[in-house]
Design an enzyme around this catalytic site. Sequence first.
Site, short mmCIF file in Angstrom:
data_model
loop_
_atom_site.label_atom_id
_atom_site.label_comp_id
_atom_site.label_asym_id
_atom_site.label_seq_id
_atom_site.Cartn_x
_atom_site.Cartn_y
_atom_site.Cartn_z
N HIS A 62 35.56 32.51 42.59
CA HIS A 62 37.00 32.64 42.81
C HIS A 62 37.42 34.05 42.40
CE1 HIS A 62 36.75 31.60 38.57
NE2 HIS A 62 38.02 31.96 38.39
N ASP A 66 37.91 37.92 35.54
CA ASP A 66 36.73 37.77 34.69
C ASP A 66 35.51 37.30 35.46
OD1 ASP A 66 38.08 35.31 34.97
OD2 ASP A 66 37.21 34.50 33.14
N HIS A 67 35.69 37.04 36.76
CA HIS A 67 34.57 36.67 37.62
C HIS A 67 34.32 37.71 38.72
CE1 HIS A 67 34.24 32.37 36.23
NE2 HIS A 67 35.42 32.73 35.74
#
Length: 318
Positions: A62, A66-67
């Site tokens: 997603h 932080d990804h």
Amino acid sequence: MIVTFLGTGSGAPTTRRNVSGIGLRFLQAGKWWLFDCGEGTQHQLLRAPMKISQLDKIFITHLHGDHLYGLIGLLASRSLRNTEPTPLELYGPPGLDRYFRGIMEASPVHLQYPLEIKIVSEGVIYEDEEIVVSCRMAKHRVPSFAYAVMEKEKTGAFQVERAKQAGVPSGPLFGALKRGEQVTLEDGRVLDGKDFVGEPQPGRKIVFSGDTEPSQAVLELAKGADLLVHEATYAHHDKELATRSGHSTAREAAQIAKEAGVKELCLTHFSPRYEDEDGDFSMEDLLAEAQQIFPATQLADDLGSISVKRERSDGRKP
């Protein structure tokens, strides 16, 4: 297949944990895949047993920072580290292509290799002779996908001695039997190649939940997995925080693993609030909470690895 954790924290990096990134290595193929790419992922790679030049595919769950915020830097570094312009495939939710184009317009990066961006939807998103990758929509504040990597069943070993004892001469007939075909010997006997092949070896299955609340779709995707990597941002006494932010507790992740019938559960994406060993609730307490429901649970650590070995048809590791 080896899973290596490049980041196991949530939200922002700490001195102990980077933000999300997980590598999946295919040792015999000499390649690896990346699941999520939080800021600092390429720094972690400098200390990990993977080479950026051998990175073959990236799967983004997603579009939370932080990804994702380590993606552009990693793509740029791959150009510098790759002596050969090997293609790269980037999979992710709707909006990933717009994000990439926006960065490139503001701060152009000349990639020295072909990059193909593939926007995913539920179902099979990749398949080759050995692997199938599918995804399901998880339950988060933004569109988020869980990914399942499944090996296809491997044909059993050809029983050479049995074929020789049956009087099969070396040469074309021998080769035909190995391919599972029927052959006719000089004496008129008809042999079926299937009778000379051992039991097939089941393929391995690894599932990555991404960020999610407890989700029936993720549970269904994880059924029978050898390894489920599931987020456990919070302890269950912080359930209200988990619900408000679209995350799972350790207890909920363990319940998903139990109901899905997975072999092993690895928890990741931890809130830093449990890192204080002198605090009221520690990481060890988080693990114990999950193990009460699903004993085969472990906690992921940055740069830690889990080897997922192929089982034989009798259930034993080869």
